[in-house]
Design an enzyme around this catalytic site. Sequence first.
Site, PDB file in Angstrom:
ATOM      1  N   GLY A 109      -0.750  -8.028   8.808  1.00  0.00           N
ATOM      2  CA  GLY A 109      -0.978  -9.307   8.147  1.00  0.00           C
ATOM      3  C   GLY A 109      -2.331  -9.359   7.470  1.00  0.00           C
ATOM      4  O   GLY A 109      -3.121  -8.418   7.523  1.00  0.00           O
ATOM      5  N   GLY A 140     -12.691  -9.906  10.262  1.00  0.00           N
ATOM      6  CA  GLY A 140     -12.246 -10.697   9.121  1.00  0.00           C
ATOM      7  C   GLY A 140     -13.145 -10.633   7.911  1.00  0.00           C
ATOM      8  O   GLY A 140     -12.871 -11.290   6.903  1.00  0.00           O
ATOM      9  N   ARG A 190      -9.783 -11.701  -5.851  1.00  0.00           N
ATOM     10  CA  ARG A 190      -8.886 -10.817  -6.590  1.00  0.00           C
ATOM     11  C   ARG A 190      -7.612 -11.567  -6.963  1.00  0.00           C
ATOM     12  O   ARG A 190      -7.230 -12.540  -6.308  1.00  0.00           O
ATOM     13  CB  ARG A 190      -8.572  -9.558  -5.796  1.00  0.00           C
ATOM     14  CG  ARG A 190      -7.943  -9.774  -4.434  1.00  0.00           C
ATOM     15  CD  ARG A 190      -7.789  -8.452  -3.700  1.00  0.00           C
ATOM     16  NE  ARG A 190      -6.974  -8.566  -2.505  1.00  0.00           N
ATOM     17  CZ  ARG A 190      -6.588  -7.543  -1.764  1.00  0.00           C
ATOM     18  NH1 ARG A 190      -6.940  -6.318  -2.124  1.00  0.00           N
ATOM     19  NH2 ARG A 190      -5.845  -7.714  -0.689  1.00  0.00           N
ATOM     20  N   ARG A 197       3.937  -7.210  -0.265  1.00  0.00           N
ATOM     21  CA  ARG A 197       3.906  -5.774  -0.005  1.00  0.00           C
ATOM     22  C   ARG A 197       5.235  -5.302   0.575  1.00  0.00           C
ATOM     23  O   ARG A 197       6.046  -6.098   1.044  1.00  0.00           O
ATOM     24  CB  ARG A 197       2.788  -5.468   1.014  1.00  0.00           C
ATOM     25  CG  ARG A 197       1.435  -6.039   0.615  1.00  0.00           C
ATOM     26  CD  ARG A 197       0.636  -6.454   1.859  1.00  0.00           C
ATOM     27  NE  ARG A 197      -0.604  -7.122   1.465  1.00  0.00           N
ATOM     28  CZ  ARG A 197      -1.737  -6.481   1.233  1.00  0.00           C
ATOM     29  NH1 ARG A 197      -1.804  -5.180   1.386  1.00  0.00           N
ATOM     30  NH2 ARG A 197      -2.810  -7.151   0.863  1.00  0.00           N
ATOM     31  N   ASP A 270       1.921  -1.052   4.158  1.00  0.00           N
ATOM     32  CA  ASP A 270       1.342  -2.386   3.988  1.00  0.00           C
ATOM     33  C   ASP A 270       0.341  -2.435   2.845  1.00  0.00           C
ATOM     34  O   ASP A 270      -0.166  -3.505   2.512  1.00  0.00           O
ATOM     35  CB  ASP A 270       0.675  -2.858   5.283  1.00  0.00           C
ATOM     36  CG  ASP A 270      -0.406  -1.912   5.778  1.00  0.00           C
ATOM     37  OD1 ASP A 270      -0.064  -0.762   6.108  1.00  0.00           O
ATOM     38  OD2 ASP A 270      -1.577  -2.301   5.811  1.00  0.00           O
ATOM     39  N   ASP A 280      -5.386  -2.806  -2.768  1.00  0.00           N
ATOM     40  CA  ASP A 280      -6.121  -2.462  -1.548  1.00  0.00           C
ATOM     41  C   ASP A 280      -6.958  -1.199  -1.740  1.00  0.00           C
ATOM     42  O   ASP A 280      -6.691  -0.141  -1.164  1.00  0.00           O
ATOM     43  CB  ASP A 280      -5.160  -2.307  -0.365  1.00  0.00           C
ATOM     44  CG  ASP A 280      -4.625  -3.648   0.096  1.00  0.00           C
ATOM     45  OD1 ASP A 280      -5.130  -4.676  -0.381  1.00  0.00           O
ATOM     46  OD2 ASP A 280      -3.712  -3.674   0.928  1.00  0.00           O
TER      47      ASP A 280
END
Length: 510
Positions: A109, A140, A190, A197, A270, A280
């Site tokens: 996630g 995080g 972004r 995904r 992912d 990513d």
Amino acid sequence: MGLTIQRDNSPMNTDRSSPQLVQTDLAWHNRFHQLGPDFFTPLAPQALTEPYWVGRSEAVANLLGLQPSLLYTEDLLQALAGNWPITGTQPLASVYSGHQFGSWAGQLGDGRAILLGETNGFEVQLKGSGLTPYSRMGDGRAVLRSSIREFVCSEAMHGLGIPTTRALCVTGSDDQVWRETPETAAVVTRIAPSFIRFGHFEHFAARQQLSPLRKLADYVIERYYPACLTPSTQSGNAYAKLLQSVTERTAVMVAHWQSVGFCHGVMNTDNMSILGLTMDFGPFQFMDAFDPGHICNHSDHGGRYAFDQQPDIAHWNLYALGQALMPLIADQAQALAALGTFKPTFKHQFHQLMCAKLGLMDVASQTSDPTLADQQLITELLQLLAIDRVDYTLFWRRLSQAVASQHFEAVRDLFLDRPMFDHWLLQYKERLMLINKELQADLMLKSNPKFVLRNYLGEKAIQAAKTKDFSVVADLLKVLQHPFDEHPAFESWAGSPPDWAASIAISCSS
């Protein structure tokens, strides 16, 4: 279109650090939010202390319909650092699962990203914006170095014409986060039409939750692949057509990567976009010396994501997506047929890109089988580049210039085995005799970038940014958004990397 701030300016409210409501004249939509609570956790981003601008892309601001001048304001800075909420957005962290380094990782996630919403056809996401229910053992946050790399590379990939997510800006803070050593925090804003995904589908399939799986697939088809609903003479249902469309887009994306020498470094499911976008940016690298087996990610001890493995890994990941969609497709033959389009699509796209790099696209050859002849030229050339570890970007740019001038000495100087290169060059020159030289040289200069984001250039920008000097970030962005232009003021960035560049280690740590 722009942004306006409505702030309570009464005498009782004099603390600019307290949350202010940021109102935009952008039309915000929250279509992913409308999928329902199975798909996300509503969550506001966590604030950064005393944020500052690190880098910003006026081109992306224009894409969003945002006045570029607002990228220089305190109000937007506070909003995109996660400190002030933006009216009309419904922030959330989405849940997904996936395979990491070939093994099932279970639930993952958005562990450090918050989706604000959608405007002007693009989802806007803050990466590095604090803890979420999916952070697992993480904090995080994203660090300054990785945020700069993602920001600049997103825009560099777009400049190269490669399907990619984009980046609006980076905001930094002196807040400390710990990786191997203490570093400072940053947030990348972004954008993409969607951040869905492969892992989103794997999540519900693994849990045998057919209803949300179907809801997600229907949403993706309706929003992004409406042609899958169009009646066709081909056999298959909409879900099989979705798998085929994603397969073909992914093949095109990876062919672009291979043509420019780009290593993604962590092709977990992912990290694979359902829209075939590069996303990513972690331990990525544009190769300096050409090495098909190059491993750019120092965390990849087995070499699973080596450069020459990327097409096969993409295909493997698509099989994982196909497996997740099987409850909807319900016909193995149709699923296999959809996945079977990967190799021919990749082969065709890669061949077309490499022919353009060699200037062989505009005029048909007079040989009986020009495709076979050109393929042999490409294969032999890549073998020569690998044997002598020739600088990949420098070779292609010099070859473009040599075709224009018909002087190949500077290209020849890049090789140790001159006789082998001379043999290849003789065949290439014979092929050139059949082609309009002026058209060819122009095509090559538009197909072979002068500049790519070499690791050492990213490192220069990072080291300068650590001292609050963000000029190198700005200069890199300016050059890499237009990588085929000459940019004479930055000529040194187009040459071979310095010796110290070989010692730069990039890992999954960010």
